[in-house]
Design an enzyme around this catalytic site. Structure first.
Site, mmCIF file in Angstrom:
data_model
loop_
_atom_site.group_PDB
_atom_site.id
_atom_site.type_symbol
_atom_site.label_atom_id
_atom_site.label_comp_id
_atom_site.label_asym_id
_atom_site.label_seq_id
_atom_site.Cartn_x
_atom_site.Cartn_y
_atom_site.Cartn_z
ATOM 1 N N MET A 13 6.026 31.938 13.482
ATOM 2 C CA MET A 13 7.240 31.483 14.178
ATOM 3 C C MET A 13 8.510 31.831 13.378
ATOM 4 O O MET A 13 9.241 30.943 12.966
ATOM 5 C CB MET A 13 7.137 29.961 14.395
ATOM 6 N N GLN A 55 10.644 25.880 23.179
ATOM 7 C CA GLN A 55 11.983 25.586 22.677
ATOM 8 C C GLN A 55 13.017 25.712 23.787
ATOM 9 O O GLN A 55 13.852 24.815 23.987
ATOM 10 C CB GLN A 55 12.328 26.535 21.528
ATOM 11 N N THR A 86 8.437 27.242 9.244
ATOM 12 C CA THR A 86 9.687 27.386 9.979
ATOM 13 C C THR A 86 10.454 26.092 9.819
ATOM 14 O O THR A 86 9.847 25.013 9.755
ATOM 15 C CB THR A 86 9.442 27.662 11.478
ATOM 16 N N ASN A 87 11.770 26.184 9.761
ATOM 17 C CA ASN A 87 12.588 24.976 9.693
ATOM 18 C C ASN A 87 12.625 24.248 11.030
ATOM 19 O O ASN A 87 12.402 23.042 11.108
ATOM 20 C CB ASN A 87 14.024 25.331 9.282
ATOM 21 N N CYS A 199 16.928 28.581 8.297
ATOM 22 C CA CYS A 199 15.998 29.313 9.145
ATOM 23 C C CYS A 199 15.321 30.298 8.210
ATOM 24 O O CYS A 199 15.994 31.013 7.466
ATOM 25 C CB CYS A 199 16.712 30.039 10.281
ATOM 26 N N THR A 200 14.000 30.312 8.211
ATOM 27 C CA THR A 200 13.301 31.109 7.203
ATOM 28 C C THR A 200 13.606 32.593 7.323
ATOM 29 O O THR A 200 13.544 33.320 6.325
ATOM 30 C CB THR A 200 11.787 30.858 7.283
ATOM 31 N N GLU A 201 13.988 33.061 8.524
ATOM 32 C CA GLU A 201 14.322 34.483 8.678
ATOM 33 C C GLU A 201 15.698 34.840 8.128
ATOM 34 O O GLU A 201 15.979 36.028 7.898
ATOM 35 C CB GLU A 201 14.247 34.899 10.157
#
Length: 237
Positions: A13, A55, A86-87, A199-201
């Site tokens: 995700m 979401q 994921t956050n 956000c991890t990305e």
């Protein structure tokens, strides 16, 4: 290494950040233990299209079931602790923790611990709009005694757009990096001492040299906390 705990990852995700979790966790274990040592990991990688639909539709109950099922699979595969990679999906963290008998290591708790170690008491937060606007994340940081700043409405829209139109699809654009740099500068002007890349990305886009204030990388911080638990340096609660 009989004492090393197994880390369960609920990922996908998106897969772009999940691959970074796997890489960083193994690098940290190798640095700490040496030789051919690698981390003990069990991974459940979800179809992000299905999660993203939840979401967009606001079907958080279905999302919770998807993540809880994945966490249970991690536990059945031997995980001693579980991470949601994921956050944003920590919005359903309480449901996931209720579904398993091993600790869920919450990303916001890891961030708060790092901020405390660094001596920061006021953090800016970038992330998906739910992360920036809802209590499950910003409120959890505040309950650790931290003051939290988020961007204004137009900047929140831009941060969210870049995440879902670009970063979760593996697209990194220089114009988006410049846009984020401006948003970071405005957070610094608001008084933030550091900014959480929530956000991890975002860690694929924003580099430390792009920011006018220190960045707290949520993925790396979460991974470091997991390794500390796996190697017995800290206890997951």
């Amino acid at each position: 290494m009989e004492g090393m705990k197994t880390i369960g990852l609920v990922g996908g995700m998106s897969w772009h950040s999940t691959s970074e979790y796997y890489r960083v966790i193994n690098e940290l274990v190798a640095e700490r233990m040496g030789g051919h040592t690698s981390a003990r990991v069990t991974l459940q990688s979800l179809d992000f299209a299905e999660v993203r639909a939840c979401q967009v539709e606001g079907d958080w109950a279905k999302a919770a079931r998807l993540l809880a099922d994945a966490a249970r699979s991690c536990e059945r595969s031997g995980a001693d602790l579980v991470l949601i990679c994921t956050n944003l999906m920590h919005r359903v963290a309480d449901d996931v923790q209720a579904a398993i008998d091993v600790p869920l290591l919450h990303i916001a708790d890891a961030i708060a611990d790092r901020a405390r170690d660094e001596g920061w008491s006021r953090l800016g937060v970038l992330g998906a709009r739910w992360v920036m606007e809802e209590d499950f994340y910003v409120g959890r940081l505040a309950r650790h005694g931290l003051d939290v700043d988020v961007p204004g409405p137009a900047d929140r829209t831009e941060v969210d757009r870049v995440i879902f139109d670009e970063l979760t699809r593996g697209i990194v654009r220089e114009e988006s990096r410049a846009s984020y740099a401006g948003i970071l500068a405005r957070l610094a002007d608001q008084g933030a001492e550091a900014v959480v890349l929530g956000c991890t990305e975002i860690e694929l886009l924003v580099r430390p040299e792009d920011a006018p204030l220190p960045v707290l990388e949520s993925m790396r911080t979460h991974a470091e906390a997991a390794v500390a638990v796996a190697l017995g340096d800290r206890v997951a609660v």
